[in-house]
Motif scaffolding. Structure first.
Motif, PDB file in Angstrom:
ATOM      1  N   LEU A 148    -140.168 -31.007  -2.740  1.00 22.87           N
ATOM      2  CA  LEU A 148    -139.116 -31.131  -1.729  1.00 22.87           C
ATOM      3  C   LEU A 148    -137.825 -31.717  -2.294  1.00 22.87           C
ATOM      4  O   LEU A 148    -136.911 -32.051  -1.546  1.00 22.87           O
ATOM      5  N   GLY A 149    -137.751 -31.854  -3.620  1.00 21.93           N
ATOM      6  CA  GLY A 149    -136.507 -32.294  -4.242  1.00 21.93           C
ATOM      7  C   GLY A 149    -136.423 -33.762  -4.589  1.00 21.93           C
ATOM      8  O   GLY A 149    -135.374 -34.232  -5.037  1.00 21.93           O
ATOM      9  N   PHE A 150    -137.492 -34.509  -4.415  1.00 26.78           N
ATOM     10  CA  PHE A 150    -137.496 -35.905  -4.847  1.00 26.78           C
ATOM     11  C   PHE A 150    -137.547 -35.947  -6.371  1.00 26.78           C
ATOM     12  O   PHE A 150    -138.100 -35.053  -7.013  1.00 26.78           O
ATOM     13  N   ARG A 151    -136.977 -36.996  -6.934  1.00 25.95           N
ATOM     14  CA  ARG A 151    -137.071 -37.195  -8.382  1.00 25.95           C
ATOM     15  C   ARG A 151    -137.711 -38.558  -8.637  1.00 25.95           C
ATOM     16  O   ARG A 151    -137.595 -39.480  -7.834  1.00 25.95           O
ATOM     17  N   GLN A 152    -138.374 -38.650  -9.760  1.00 28.26           N
ATOM     18  CA  GLN A 152    -138.992 -39.927 -10.120  1.00 28.26           C
ATOM     19  C   GLN A 152    -137.914 -40.935 -10.455  1.00 28.26           C
ATOM     20  O   GLN A 152    -136.990 -40.646 -11.210  1.00 28.26           O
ATOM     21  N   GLY A 196    -160.710 -53.695  -6.788  1.00 26.78           N
ATOM     22  CA  GLY A 196    -160.993 -54.398  -8.025  1.00 26.78           C
ATOM     23  C   GLY A 196    -160.209 -53.927  -9.230  1.00 26.78           C
ATOM     24  O   GLY A 196    -160.595 -54.207 -10.366  1.00 26.78           O
ATOM     25  N   ALA A 197    -159.109 -53.243  -9.002  1.00 30.68           N
ATOM     26  CA  ALA A 197    -158.307 -52.752 -10.134  1.00 30.68           C
ATOM     27  C   ALA A 197    -156.823 -52.868  -9.806  1.00 30.68           C
ATOM     28  O   ALA A 197    -156.412 -52.768  -8.646  1.00 30.68           O
ATOM     29  N   TRP A 198    -156.020 -53.051 -10.861  1.00 28.74           N
ATOM     30  CA  TRP A 198    -154.565 -53.040 -10.705  1.00 28.74           C
ATOM     31  C   TRP A 198    -154.099 -51.616 -10.475  1.00 28.74           C
ATOM     32  O   TRP A 198    -154.614 -50.677 -11.084  1.00 28.74           O
ATOM     33  N   VAL A 199    -153.107 -51.464  -9.607  1.00 30.52           N
ATOM     34  CA  VAL A 199    -152.599 -50.141  -9.262  1.00 30.52           C
ATOM     35  C   VAL A 199    -151.088 -50.131  -9.451  1.00 30.52           C
ATOM     36  O   VAL A 199    -150.383 -51.035  -8.994  1.00 30.52           O
ATOM     37  N   ASP A 200    -150.595 -49.092 -10.141  1.00 35.32           N
ATOM     38  CA  ASP A 200    -149.153 -48.898 -10.315  1.00 35.32           C
ATOM     39  C   ASP A 200    -148.582 -48.197  -9.086  1.00 35.32           C
ATOM     40  O   ASP A 200    -149.297 -47.517  -8.351  1.00 35.32           O
ATOM     41  N   VAL A 201    -147.284 -48.321  -8.890  1.00 33.09           N
ATOM     42  CA  VAL A 201    -146.579 -47.659  -7.799  1.00 33.09           C
ATOM     43  C   VAL A 201    -145.494 -46.770  -8.395  1.00 33.09           C
ATOM     44  O   VAL A 201    -144.740 -47.198  -9.266  1.00 33.09           O
ATOM     45  N   MET A 202    -145.419 -45.540  -7.911  1.00 35.79           N
ATOM     46  CA  MET A 202    -144.383 -44.594  -8.320  1.00 35.79           C
ATOM     47  C   MET A 202    -143.266 -44.628  -7.282  1.00 35.79           C
ATOM     48  O   MET A 202    -143.518 -44.471  -6.095  1.00 35.79           O
ATOM     49  N   LEU A 203    -142.034 -44.826  -7.745  1.00 42.44           N
ATOM     50  CA  LEU A 203    -140.869 -44.739  -6.874  1.00 42.44           C
ATOM     51  C   LEU A 203    -140.228 -43.374  -7.062  1.00 42.44           C
ATOM     52  O   LEU A 203    -140.000 -42.945  -8.190  1.00 42.44           O
ATOM     53  N   MET A 204    -139.958 -42.712  -5.939  1.00 41.94           N
ATOM     54  CA  MET A 204    -139.289 -41.421  -5.975  1.00 41.94           C
ATOM     55  C   MET A 204    -138.122 -41.478  -5.008  1.00 41.94           C
ATOM     56  O   MET A 204    -138.152 -42.231  -4.025  1.00 41.94           O
ATOM     57  N   GLN A 205    -137.089 -40.672  -5.271  1.00 41.53           N
ATOM     58  CA  GLN A 205    -135.851 -40.754  -4.496  1.00 41.53           C
ATOM     59  C   GLN A 205    -135.295 -39.363  -4.223  1.00 41.53           C
ATOM     60  O   GLN A 205    -135.371 -38.472  -5.063  1.00 41.53           O
ATOM     61  N   HIS A 206    -134.715 -39.209  -3.036  1.00 41.14           N
ATOM     62  CA  HIS A 206    -134.086 -37.944  -2.626  1.00 41.14           C
ATOM     63  C   HIS A 206    -132.773 -38.278  -1.933  1.00 41.14           C
ATOM     64  O   HIS A 206    -132.746 -39.049  -0.974  1.00 41.14           O
ATOM     65  N   SER A 207    -131.667 -37.711  -2.407  1.00 38.60           N
ATOM     66  CA  SER A 207    -130.379 -37.881  -1.728  1.00 38.60           C
ATOM     67  C   SER A 207    -130.379 -37.067  -0.450  1.00 38.60           C
ATOM     68  O   SER A 207    -130.917 -35.963  -0.406  1.00 38.60           O
ATOM     69  N   GLY A 237    -151.168 -35.499  -6.024  1.00 37.16           N
ATOM     70  CA  GLY A 237    -150.909 -34.734  -4.811  1.00 37.16           C
ATOM     71  C   GLY A 237    -149.633 -35.176  -4.128  1.00 37.16           C
ATOM     72  O   GLY A 237    -148.765 -34.359  -3.801  1.00 37.16           O
ATOM     73  N   SER A 238    -149.497 -36.472  -3.916  1.00 37.07           N
ATOM     74  CA  SER A 238    -148.309 -37.008  -3.243  1.00 37.07           C
ATOM     75  C   SER A 238    -147.072 -36.835  -4.116  1.00 37.07           C
ATOM     76  O   SER A 238    -146.003 -36.453  -3.625  1.00 37.07           O
ATOM     77  N   ILE A 239    -147.214 -37.077  -5.403  1.00 38.58           N
ATOM     78  CA  ILE A 239    -146.065 -36.910  -6.309  1.00 38.58           C
ATOM     79  C   ILE A 239    -145.626 -35.449  -6.318  1.00 38.58           C
ATOM     80  O   ILE A 239    -144.434 -35.148  -6.188  1.00 38.58           O
ATOM     81  N   GLY A 240    -146.560 -34.521  -6.429  1.00 38.98           N
ATOM     82  CA  GLY A 240    -146.237 -33.104  -6.434  1.00 38.98           C
ATOM     83  C   GLY A 240    -145.594 -32.655  -5.134  1.00 38.98           C
ATOM     84  O   GLY A 240    -144.633 -31.868  -5.141  1.00 38.98           O
ATOM     85  N   ALA A 287    -139.651 -42.622  -1.613  1.00 41.34           N
ATOM     86  CA  ALA A 287    -141.097 -42.552  -1.461  1.00 41.34           C
ATOM     87  C   ALA A 287    -141.658 -43.621  -2.387  1.00 41.34           C
ATOM     88  O   ALA A 287    -141.398 -43.591  -3.593  1.00 41.34           O
ATOM     89  N   VAL A 288    -142.342 -44.582  -1.820  1.00 42.77           N
ATOM     90  CA  VAL A 288    -142.984 -45.645  -2.598  1.00 42.77           C
ATOM     91  C   VAL A 288    -144.462 -45.290  -2.605  1.00 42.77           C
ATOM     92  O   VAL A 288    -145.192 -45.606  -1.663  1.00 42.77           O
ATOM     93  N   ILE A 289    -144.878 -44.584  -3.644  1.00 42.95           N
ATOM     94  CA  ILE A 289    -146.204 -43.983  -3.684  1.00 42.95           C
ATOM     95  C   ILE A 289    -147.196 -44.945  -4.316  1.00 42.95           C
ATOM     96  O   ILE A 289    -147.140 -45.218  -5.515  1.00 42.95           O
ATOM     97  N   GLY A 290    -148.078 -45.465  -3.460  1.00 44.92           N
ATOM     98  CA  GLY A 290    -149.165 -46.296  -3.958  1.00 44.92           C
ATOM     99  C   GLY A 290    -150.037 -45.450  -4.871  1.00 44.92           C
ATOM    100  O   GLY A 290    -150.442 -44.356  -4.471  1.00 44.92           O
TER     101      GLY A 290
END
Length: 173
Positions: free
Chosen positions: A136-140, A152-163, A128-131, A119-122
């Protein structure tokens, strides 16, 4: 709620749902909503490759949201790693639509032989999306700092992974 494969008849609703996220959210870094023709092409590209594009349909037939997966990147070495995308109508967020869609994607990707789903969470602050993904078992797996620019702002992206399935415990056939 019915989870089913998307069809061409869903294009107007898919386009409207995504347009809201493009214009009002940081879950996507697109800044101009795609046309129905472009959404038709996107749907066809996913389905032609055998990947899943699913919709959540209310009992009255209206679409509540959609989700799909693609191969993470085009290079052949990534052929066992999927990336998901999910967009839910703003008025039904937090009601289980997203969770049902992502669970169905996990099941479909596993059945298709994928071993990992990302999950490449913008917007790394999208609780909400991270939770949803954590439930469902994804980990950061990491944060990419200031890789997007929106509103007009910089935004970080959260990477999450599920086997999926055997994950990395064995090599695929």
């Amino acid at each position: 709620m019915l989870i089913r494969d998307a069809t061409a008849a869903d294009i107007p609703a898919l386009t409207a749902i995504y347009a809201h996220h493009v214009l009002h959210g940081t879950g996507t870094f697109e800044e101009v909503p795609p046309t129905e023709a472009e959404m038709t092409e996107r749907l066809a590209r996913v389905q032609e490759r055998g990947w899943a594009w699913l919709v959540a349909e209310a009992p009255d037939g209206t679409l509540l949201g959609y989700a799909y997966y693609t191969q993470f990147l085009e290079r052949s070495g990534y052929r066992h790693c999927a990336e998901n995308a999910i967009y839910v109508r703003d008025d039904v967020r937090g009601q289980g639509v997203g969770k049902a869609l992502v669970q169905a994607l996990l099941d479909r990707a596993t059945a298709a032989g994928f071993r990992q789903m990302l999950a490449v969470i913008g917007d790394a602050e999208n609780v909400g999306s991270i939770g949803l993904h954590v439930s469902l078992g994804f980990r950061q797996a990491g944060v990419l700092k200031a890789v997007g620019l929106k509103f007009g702002a910089w935004v970080d992206v959260m990477l999450m992974q599920h086997s999926l399935g055997e994950g990395d415990r064995s090599l695929p056939d």
